[in-house]
Design an enzyme around this catalytic site. Structure first.
Site, PDB file in Angstrom:
ATOM      1  N   GLU A  32      89.251  34.943  96.356  1.00 12.70           N
ATOM      2  CA  GLU A  32      89.403  35.918  95.277  1.00 12.70           C
ATOM      3  C   GLU A  32      90.836  36.398  95.106  1.00 12.70           C
ATOM      4  OE1 GLU A  32      88.985  38.650  98.865  1.00 12.70           O
ATOM      5  OE2 GLU A  32      88.604  36.569  98.313  1.00 12.70           O
ATOM      6  N   CYS A  69      86.487  35.831 104.917  1.00 15.16           N
ATOM      7  CA  CYS A  69      87.393  36.355 105.930  1.00 15.16           C
ATOM      8  C   CYS A  69      86.611  37.151 106.975  1.00 15.16           C
ATOM      9  CB  CYS A  69      88.522  37.153 105.285  1.00 15.16           C
ATOM     10  SG  CYS A  69      89.943  37.412 106.386  1.00 15.16           S
ATOM     11  N   HIS A  71      90.732  33.685 101.473  1.00 10.65           N
ATOM     12  CA  HIS A  71      90.316  34.624 100.429  1.00 10.65           C
ATOM     13  C   HIS A  71      90.342  33.927  99.071  1.00 10.65           C
ATOM     14  CE1 HIS A  71      90.183  38.670 102.368  1.00 10.65           C
ATOM     15  NE2 HIS A  71      90.997  38.099 103.250  1.00 10.65           N
TER      16      HIS A  71
END
Length: 235
Positions: free
Chosen positions: A186, A96, A184
Site C-alpha cells: 500500500e 508487515c 508494504h
C-alpha cells in the site's frame, strides 16, 4: 454483492506521514473502493477485536510499530481470529506486522532481523510457488516493493508455502487462503521517501545511508495489486 472486507488496524504510520498522506487503513480502503469492494475498519488499539468473521468476506491486518516479539493484550484475540479465519477458509492478508502476526499465530517464529532494518524500495523474488500463486499473477519477477521493518519471520508455520524472499529473508508465504507479505504493497514511492526522511537520524545511527536509500526509491505500482488479489475471490 460481496460481503465487506475487515481491515484490522494494528498500528499507525509515522505522525508526519499520516498528517500528509493519511494512515494505513485509508490507503487500503481506497484501493478496495477503486475495485468496488467495501471495507470496514476496526482499530485494535481502541476497539475490541471481532470474535468471528461471519459478516466479512476477508480480513486484512495492517502494519504496526508494535512487535509480535513483545506480546501485548490486544494481540491475543487477533491471533485467535487469524486461526479461526484459517480454520473457516476465510481469505486473509497480513501486511508487515500482520504478516508476522499471521506466522506466529499459526505456529511460526518471528525474530529481530540480524541483518538490521530494511527500508525503502527493495526487490523480492518469487519462488516457483510464488510465481504460480494468484497473489502475484502476471507480476514481474523480481518485484519492486516498498519496505520498512526490523522484525522478520524466521520460521514458517507447518504447512505454509514460501512465495517470495530476498536477502533479508522471507517476504511472502501462503497457508490455506491466508497470505502474508513482509513488504508494504500500500505504500507508494512518495510515502517511502517521507519515511526515510523522517527516520534519517535513526538510519544513520544504524549505519545506513539515507541519501543512498532515497536515491533507490522508485514507484511500485505493480505491488498495489497485491491486497485485492489476496481477497478478490471471497464471498
Amino acid at each position: 454483492m460481496p460481503r465487506p472486507l475487515l481491515i484490522a488496524k494494528a498500528g499507525s504510520t509515522l505522525p508526519a506521514v499520516a498528517d500528509q498522506y493519511g494512515d494505513f487503513e485509508r490507503w487500503f480502503v481506497a484501493a478496495f473502493e477503486r475495485a468496488g469492494r467495501a471495507a470496514e475498519v476496526v482499530d485494535l488499539a481502541r476497539d475490541s477485536c471481532p470474535a468471528d468473521l461471519d459478516r466479512f468476506g476477508g480480513l486484512l491486518v495492517t502494519g504496526s510499530a508494535a512487535s509480535v516479539t513483545n506480546v501485548e493484550p490486544w494481540m491475543v484475540p487477533l491471533s485467535a481470529l487469524l486461526r479461526k479465519a484459517l480454520d473457516r477458509d476465510v481469505a486473509v492478508l497480513g501486511v508487515c506486522f500482520g504478516h508476522q502476526m499471521l506466522a506466529q499465530a499459526l505456529g511460526g517464529e518471528v525474530v529481530k532481523n540480524a541483518a538490521g532494518r530494511e527500508i525503502g524500495t527493495v526487490a523480492v523474488e518469487f519462488t516457483a510457488d510464488g510465481a504460480n500463486d494468484p497473489l502475484f499473477a502476471d507480476l514481474p519477477n523480481p518485484l519492486e516493493v516498498q519496505a520498512t521493518h526490523v522484525d522478520v519471520v524466521a520460521r514458517l508455520p507447518a504447512g505454509a508455502r514460501l512465495l517470495a524472499r530476498n536477502d533479508y529473508g522471507i517476504q511472502a508465504f501462503a497457508i490455506g487462503r491466508a497470505r502474508g507479505v513482509q513488504f508494504h504493497p500500500e505504500i507508494t514511492g512518495e510515502v517511502a521517501r517521507r519515511y526515510i526522511e523522517e527516520r534519517r537520524a535513526v538510519l544513520e545511527s544504524e549505519g545506513l545511508d539515507p541519501r543512498a536509500l532515497l536515491a533507490r526509491v522508485a514507484p511500485t505500482p505493480d505491488a498495489l495489486t497485491v491486497p485485492l488479489a489476496a481477497v478478490q475471490n471471497g464471498p
